[in-house]
Design a protein around this motif. Structure first.
Motif, PDB file in Angstrom:
ATOM      1  N   LEU A   1       2.905  23.072 -20.575  1.00 39.21           N
ATOM      2  CA  LEU A   1       3.389  24.364 -20.079  1.00 39.21           C
ATOM      3  C   LEU A   1       2.742  25.524 -20.833  1.00 39.21           C
ATOM      4  O   LEU A   1       2.415  26.553 -20.232  1.00 39.21           O
ATOM      5  N   LEU A   2       2.586  25.334 -22.151  1.00 38.27           N
ATOM      6  CA  LEU A   2       1.964  26.386 -22.952  1.00 38.27           C
ATOM      7  C   LEU A   2       0.499  26.574 -22.578  1.00 38.27           C
ATOM      8  O   LEU A   2       0.007  27.718 -22.504  1.00 38.27           O
ATOM      9  N   LYS A   3      -0.181  25.456 -22.296  1.00 36.81           N
ATOM     10  CA  LYS A   3      -1.593  25.528 -21.910  1.00 36.81           C
ATOM     11  C   LYS A   3      -1.756  26.178 -20.551  1.00 36.81           C
ATOM     12  O   LYS A   3      -2.734  26.922 -20.315  1.00 36.81           O
ATOM     13  N   GLU A   4      -0.830  25.918 -19.663  1.00 39.43           N
ATOM     14  CA  GLU A   4      -0.889  26.499 -18.316  1.00 39.43           C
ATOM     15  C   GLU A   4      -0.296  27.893 -18.259  1.00 39.43           C
ATOM     16  O   GLU A   4      -0.148  28.463 -17.162  1.00 39.43           O
ATOM     17  N   VAL A   5       0.082  28.437 -19.425  1.00 41.36           N
ATOM     18  CA  VAL A   5       0.626  29.796 -19.554  1.00 41.36           C
ATOM     19  C   VAL A   5       1.901  29.956 -18.721  1.00 41.36           C
ATOM     20  O   VAL A   5       2.187  31.038 -18.194  1.00 41.36           O
ATOM     21  N   GLU A   6       2.654  28.905 -18.567  1.00 47.72           N
ATOM     22  CA  GLU A   6       3.945  29.022 -17.903  1.00 47.72           C
ATOM     23  C   GLU A   6       5.023  29.503 -18.876  1.00 47.72           C
ATOM     24  O   GLU A   6       6.070  29.978 -18.452  1.00 47.72           O
ATOM     25  N   ILE A   7       4.782  29.348 -20.174  1.00 50.01           N
ATOM     26  CA  ILE A   7       5.655  29.920 -21.206  1.00 50.01           C
ATOM     27  C   ILE A   7       4.755  30.688 -22.168  1.00 50.01           C
ATOM     28  O   ILE A   7       3.609  30.316 -22.417  1.00 50.01           O
ATOM     29  N   LEU A   8       5.277  31.778 -22.737  1.00 49.23           N
ATOM     30  CA  LEU A   8       4.501  32.668 -23.594  1.00 49.23           C
ATOM     31  C   LEU A   8       5.074  32.638 -25.013  1.00 49.23           C
ATOM     32  O   LEU A   8       6.296  32.697 -25.205  1.00 49.23           O
ATOM     33  N   GLY A   9       4.188  32.549 -25.966  1.00 44.94           N
ATOM     34  CA  GLY A   9       4.608  32.527 -27.370  1.00 44.94           C
ATOM     35  C   GLY A   9       3.524  31.900 -28.223  1.00 44.94           C
ATOM     36  O   GLY A   9       2.401  31.673 -27.776  1.00 44.94           O
ATOM     37  N   SER A  10       3.891  31.626 -29.485  1.00 46.39           N
ATOM     38  CA  SER A  10       2.939  31.015 -30.414  1.00 46.39           C
ATOM     39  C   SER A  10       3.602  29.817 -31.073  1.00 46.39           C
ATOM     40  O   SER A  10       4.797  29.849 -31.404  1.00 46.39           O
ATOM     41  N   LEU A  11       2.802  28.778 -31.230  1.00 47.00           N
ATOM     42  CA  LEU A  11       3.295  27.536 -31.815  1.00 47.00           C
ATOM     43  C   LEU A  11       2.587  27.342 -33.154  1.00 47.00           C
ATOM     44  O   LEU A  11       1.362  27.368 -33.223  1.00 47.00           O
ATOM     45  N   ARG A  12       3.382  27.164 -34.236  1.00 53.40           N
ATOM     46  CA  ARG A  12       2.826  26.994 -35.572  1.00 53.40           C
ATOM     47  C   ARG A  12       3.264  25.648 -36.134  1.00 53.40           C
ATOM     48  O   ARG A  12       4.455  25.293 -36.081  1.00 53.40           O
ATOM     49  N   ALA A  13       2.281  24.914 -36.637  1.00 53.27           N
ATOM     50  CA  ALA A  13       2.514  23.586 -37.230  1.00 53.27           C
ATOM     51  C   ALA A  13       3.079  22.609 -36.222  1.00 53.27           C
ATOM     52  O   ALA A  13       3.690  21.611 -36.597  1.00 53.27           O
ATOM     53  N   GLY A  14       2.914  22.875 -34.933  1.00 50.34           N
ATOM     54  CA  GLY A  14       3.318  21.940 -33.899  1.00 50.34           C
ATOM     55  C   GLY A  14       4.785  21.966 -33.541  1.00 50.34           C
ATOM     56  O   GLY A  14       5.176  21.454 -32.483  1.00 50.34           O
ATOM     57  N   VAL A  15       5.640  22.549 -34.395  1.00 52.55           N
ATOM     58  CA  VAL A  15       7.082  22.493 -34.124  1.00 52.55           C
ATOM     59  C   VAL A  15       7.758  23.862 -34.208  1.00 52.55           C
ATOM     60  O   VAL A  15       8.874  24.022 -33.711  1.00 52.55           O
ATOM     61  N   HIS A  16       7.119  24.851 -34.867  1.00 52.71           N
ATOM     62  CA  HIS A  16       7.745  26.162 -35.028  1.00 52.71           C
ATOM     63  C   HIS A  16       7.309  27.075 -33.874  1.00 52.71           C
ATOM     64  O   HIS A  16       6.158  27.486 -33.783  1.00 52.71           O
ATOM     65  N   TRP A  17       8.246  27.357 -33.021  1.00 50.86           N
ATOM     66  CA  TRP A  17       7.970  28.109 -31.804  1.00 50.86           C
ATOM     67  C   TRP A  17       8.485  29.534 -31.952  1.00 50.86           C
ATOM     68  O   TRP A  17       9.634  29.779 -32.333  1.00 50.86           O
ATOM     69  N   THR A  18       7.604  30.486 -31.685  1.00 51.74           N
ATOM     70  CA  THR A  18       7.969  31.899 -31.703  1.00 51.74           C
ATOM     71  C   THR A  18       7.700  32.463 -30.313  1.00 51.74           C
ATOM     72  O   THR A  18       6.541  32.583 -29.899  1.00 51.74           O
ATOM     73  N   PRO A  19       8.753  32.792 -29.574  1.00 54.54           N
ATOM     74  CA  PRO A  19       8.554  33.328 -28.214  1.00 54.54           C
ATOM     75  C   PRO A  19       7.802  34.659 -28.249  1.00 54.54           C
ATOM     76  O   PRO A  19       7.884  35.416 -29.224  1.00 54.54           O
ATOM     77  N   ALA A  20       7.104  34.933 -27.182  1.00 57.51           N
ATOM     78  CA  ALA A  20       6.362  36.189 -27.102  1.00 57.51           C
ATOM     79  C   ALA A  20       7.296  37.378 -27.088  1.00 57.51           C
ATOM     80  O   ALA A  20       6.978  38.445 -27.627  1.00 57.51           O
ATOM     81  N   VAL A  21       8.495  37.192 -26.512  1.00 61.56           N
ATOM     82  CA  VAL A  21       9.446  38.298 -26.462  1.00 61.56           C
ATOM     83  C   VAL A  21       9.923  38.657 -27.870  1.00 61.56           C
ATOM     84  O   VAL A  21      10.136  39.830 -28.194  1.00 61.56           O
ATOM     85  N   PHE A  22      10.047  37.632 -28.726  1.00 65.99           N
ATOM     86  CA  PHE A  22      10.458  37.910 -30.102  1.00 65.99           C
ATOM     87  C   PHE A  22       9.330  38.613 -30.862  1.00 65.99           C
ATOM     88  O   PHE A  22       9.577  39.547 -31.634  1.00 65.99           O
ATOM     89  N   ALA A  23       8.099  38.145 -30.709  1.00 67.32           N
ATOM     90  CA  ALA A  23       6.972  38.790 -31.362  1.00 67.32           C
ATOM     91  C   ALA A  23       6.840  40.241 -30.927  1.00 67.32           C
ATOM     92  O   ALA A  23       6.531  41.134 -31.727  1.00 67.32           O
ATOM     93  N   SER A  24       7.095  40.491 -29.637  1.00 66.73           N
ATOM     94  CA  SER A  24       7.035  41.865 -29.142  1.00 66.73           C
ATOM     95  C   SER A  24       8.143  42.705 -29.771  1.00 66.73           C
ATOM     96  O   SER A  24       7.915  43.858 -30.165  1.00 66.73           O
TER      97      SER A  24
END
Length: 817
Positions: free
Chosen positions: A232-255
């Motif tokens: 889903l992340l590769k197909e850009v169906e969800i937006l955000g950044s993934l760190r170390a494979g398990v730590h997910w930061t949504p794009a809305v939070f980064a914004s």
């Protein structure tokens, strides 16, 4: 052709059915076959069967193995051994050949499995999968009695063809099931608005699936969720950044993070690292530096350059007004002292002020202008002049008294301290004595008196110093080292605690600071002011010492002069005590009398002048009238002065005071010599020439006193002293208690009439004194008559007694050797 073949078959069948007339045993047949094989008539291999009654060729064995595999699709080698009747060893060897020749066969764990078998199993698995939506690979492996790896590899090669599903994490799913789980993952990922660990999310989804599928549901592995999430992340169906494979930061939070940081920094010109860490930014300093390169990173926060401009203006104003400022009051409350110090170092006005010495930073956050420091110093200096006099420097922690600097062979030892003071004041020593003293008569002649009050006024003559015993030693004045001088200069100067208390009184604003803040600013400020105050204090002290140097020199000169005179008189009086060594009681009385009169006078004179010198040296005002020629101190005053001296000098002075109250002259003389030597002075011993001159002067003076004395009571002790001087050539000082013994010892030295006159006069004097001591103001006229009678008797005897001592009535005069 077919007919011929059929004919041959019939003939062969007939031959087989025909009974032979010759029969061979089984053993013969075996030997026959072996013989044919050895003769290479049979040129192919033969394999024995298990029963031993049949032979089979390897080709036939392979054909039968292929036939069984084709019929069943999956055959165990053990089962082939039983059905074909050939040993397992041969079956295994031929099975390997069969499998190597046919790529559609495989030999797995003692079984030959064909591709068609797997196709059939794949069709069955697909049918079951469509019914159940998911199947565990482990379950299939258990049913087929093969390993999970084998079944997984078989399924992977047939996914999308024979099997309509997806293999993930040891589970086989239908496309519909995968789509449902994918939708759940997408919905959950889109619903997250804050950073989250995906492992916790997968646990929640597993619980949800188990609740939906019930007891038949199979636990979904986290890797399946992770694969769907990555897709889903590769197909850009969800937006955000993934760190170390398990730590997910949504794009809305980064914004939201970015908007918060931008807004806070623009409004406040700073932002703390703690607030960014609470927002989930793991490395706030690097994050801010990358986004705002013009900003300044500090220890606890990140600031905009505008904050430096604001603080710089406030500090510049404080410096111009000769005031002070706490930068923490201008900076944000979250800013600590380390941040404040770094900001101050970046302010142009602070850099300029520090370079030109117009400001000082203390406590990392306080900026004090030079004008403010000078004002506080001026006020403290004035306060110090009134509350801390120069006399507070009188306590110098030294083992030796300030007067004593050298005990060398020259008289300069007693002046070393004076010379040192003169050197401090910028003047060279103005006094230098020779190594020899002029011998001769003393400038003053002692007087003899019967009363103890008169004897207290006698001053002894000092002896030679012991310095001659140390010839060859260094006699130069020792110089105080710079470090020691610096330490002594600061003694008595204002302490840090005193400065802090006075600064708090002068600057009430410091009281409003917190306790820690006060410690932060007051101690450094006190350390800054104290050297200045000490310098000012020492300067006043040097001026005071310069003013007192002349008086100090006069005190030392007068003290040495009076000490010489008094000590020599003491030696004269002490020699007369030897006449009474046979009478111990009288001997003790004479010792005590000499200690209470002449000894006490010497001790009072020495202690008083040492105290005056010490006060002058340390800047204590001393009136000129205090430095009088005759001093009489009480026992308490002597002890107080002795204890006020310093170091070993005080100990030796206390010992001298105690010896005055004792009974032995030798103890007093030892204590006196020790104290004088410690003071840097010297005692002059009485030699024969000086003794002769002093006795001559003493006799002449006593003769004059006797001739001019009109008081009948005071005449007797002078007459007795003059008689002892003429007879024994000794200067006797006898109290009233010893007068009777002293008179009685003159019996053999005078003629009878003269001795009788002396005894009568002595008896009349004792009687008169007894009447006077017993009488009061309320006595009757009888006592007055008796007093008058005794006085008339004494007055009648006075001319005879004077003629006795002034004439030549002494029978056997004795001259002291």
């Amino acid at each position: 052709m077919d007919e011929e073949l059929l004919e041959l078959q019939k003939q062969f069948e007939f031959a087989q059915q025909a009974k032979s007339s010759i029969r061979l045993s089984d053993r013969n047949v075996v030997e026959l076959v072996q013989k044919l094989h050895d003769l290479q008539i049979i040129d192919f291999d033969l394999l024995h069967t298990v029963s031993g009654k049949e032979y089979i060729t390897p080709e036939q064995l392979r054909l039968e193995i292929c036939s069984e595999v084709k019929r069943l699709g999956r055959v165990s080698l053990i089962d082939l051994t039983d059905s074909i009747g050939v040993d397992l060893y041969h079956v295994e060897r031929q099975a390997q050949v069969v499998v190597s020749d046919d790529p559609e066969l495989m030999l797995i764990q003692g079984e030959i499995i064909s591709k068609s078998y797997w196709d059939t199993m794949a069709e069955e698995i697909n049918e079951r999968l469509q019914e159940c939506s998911q199947i565990a690979v482990a379950e299939l492996a258990a049913q087929l009695q093969v390993g999970s790896e084998l079944i997984s590899s078989m399924l992977e090669s047939r996914l999308g063809t024979l099997i309509k599903g997806r293999l993930e994490g040891g589970q086989l799913y239908t496309p519909a099931y995968v789509a449902r789980v994918n939708a759940m993952v997408r919905g959950a990922a889109r619903g997250i608005t804050v950073p989250m660990n995906l492992s916790a999310l997968w646990s929640s989804l597993q619980q949800l699936l188990q609740g939906m599928d019930g007891a038949t549901g199979v636990a979904v592995d986290n890797s399946f969720f992770q694969t769907l999430f990555n897709g889903l992340l590769k197909e850009v169906e969800i937006l955000g950044s993934l760190r170390a494979g398990v730590h997910w930061t949504p794009a809305v939070f980064a914004s939201a993070q970015k908007e918060f940081v931008d807004s806070f920094l623009s409004q406040n010109s700073f932002i703390s690292y703690d607030s960014l860490q609470k927002l989930g930014i793991p490395q706030p300093m690097q994050y801010l530096q990358s986004r705002y390169p013009e900003g300044i990173p500090l220890v606890t926060m990140f600031i905009h350059p505008s904050m430096i401009e604001m603080l710089d203006a406030a500090i510049e104003d404080a410096v111009e007004r000769n005031s002070w400022i706490d930068s923490l009051t201008v900076l944000p409350s979250l800013c600590d002292s380390q941040d404040a110090y770094k900001i101050l170092s970046l302010c142009p006005s602070v850099q300029s002020a520090l370079k030109s010495n117009r400001a000082l930073i203390v406590g990392e956050s306080y900026v004090l202008s030079d004008g403010f420091i000078k004002d506080v110093f001026t006020r403290l200096d004035k306060e110090m002049q009134t509350t801390i006099p120069i006399s507070s420097a009188s306590k110098i922690d030294d083992e030796k008294h300030p007067i004593k600097e050298s005990k060398g062979g020259n008289d300069s030892g007693r002046l070393s301290e004076l010379n040192d003071v003169s050197t401090e004041c910028g003047n060279r020593p103005a006094m230098e004595r020779g190594s020899k003293k002029k011998k001769g008569k003393s400038s003053g002649n002692p007087r003899s008196s019967a009363s103890e009050s008169d004897l207290n006024k006698q001053e002894p003559i000092p002896s030679k110093s012991k310095r001659n015993q140390r010839k060859g030693k260094d006699s130069s004045v020792s110089h105080v080292s710079e470090s020691k001088r610096s330490k002594e200069d600061s003694v008595g100067a204002p302490s840090e605690e005193w400065i802090i208390n006075k600064v708090l009184a002068l600057v009430p604003e410091f009281e409003e600071q917190d306790v820690d803040d006060r410690e932060t600013i007051l101690k450094p400020l006190a350390n800054q002011l104290r050297p200045m105050l000490v310098t000012s204090w020492n300067e006043r002290r040097r001026v005071m010492l310069a003013e007192n140097s002349d008086r100090m020199k006069r005190v030392l000169d007068n003290l040495q002069k009076k000490l010489d005179e008094s000590y020599m008189n003491m030696q004269l009086y002490e020699k007369a005590l030897d006449l009474f060594e046979d009478d111990q009681a009288t001997f003790v009385v004479l010792h005590r009398h000499l200690l209470r009169t002449t000894g006490a006078s010497i001790a009072d004179m020495l202690l008083f002048n040492l105290d005056v010198y010490n006060k002058l040296k340390n800047g204590i005002p001393v009136e000129e009238s205090q430095n009088s020629e005759s001093v009489s101190l009480s026992s308490g005053e002597r002890t107080s002065i002795a204890k006020s001296l310093h170091g070993s000098l005080s100990v030796k002075a206390v010992a001298l005071v105690e010896s005055v109250e004792g009974k032995q002259m030798d103890i007093f003389m030892t204590a006196l010599a020790t104290l004088v030597e410690e003071s840097g002075l010297f005692l002059k011993k009485l030699d024969k020439k000086l003794e002769k001159a002093l006795l001559h002067s003493y006799r002449k003076d006593l003769t004059s006193q006797v001739s001019m004395e009109n008081d009948p009571v005071l005449l007797l002790p002078k007459v007795v002293s003059l008689l002892y001087l003429k007879i024994h050539n000794k200067a006797l000082q006898a109290p009233g208690r010893a007068m009777s013994i002293a008179v009685s010892r003159l019996k053999d030295k005078l003629d009878d009439s003269a001795f009788k006159t002396l005894m009568d006069y002595h008896s009349a004097t004792v009687a008169l004194l007894s009447i006077l001591s017993a009488s009061t103001n309320d006595e009757d006229d009888c006592a007055s008559d008796r007093i008058a009678t005794k006085k008339e008797l004494l007055e009648s005897l006075m001319p005879t007694l004077k003629g006795l001592v002034l004439g030549s009535t002494i029978t056997q005069p004795q001259v002291a050797s």
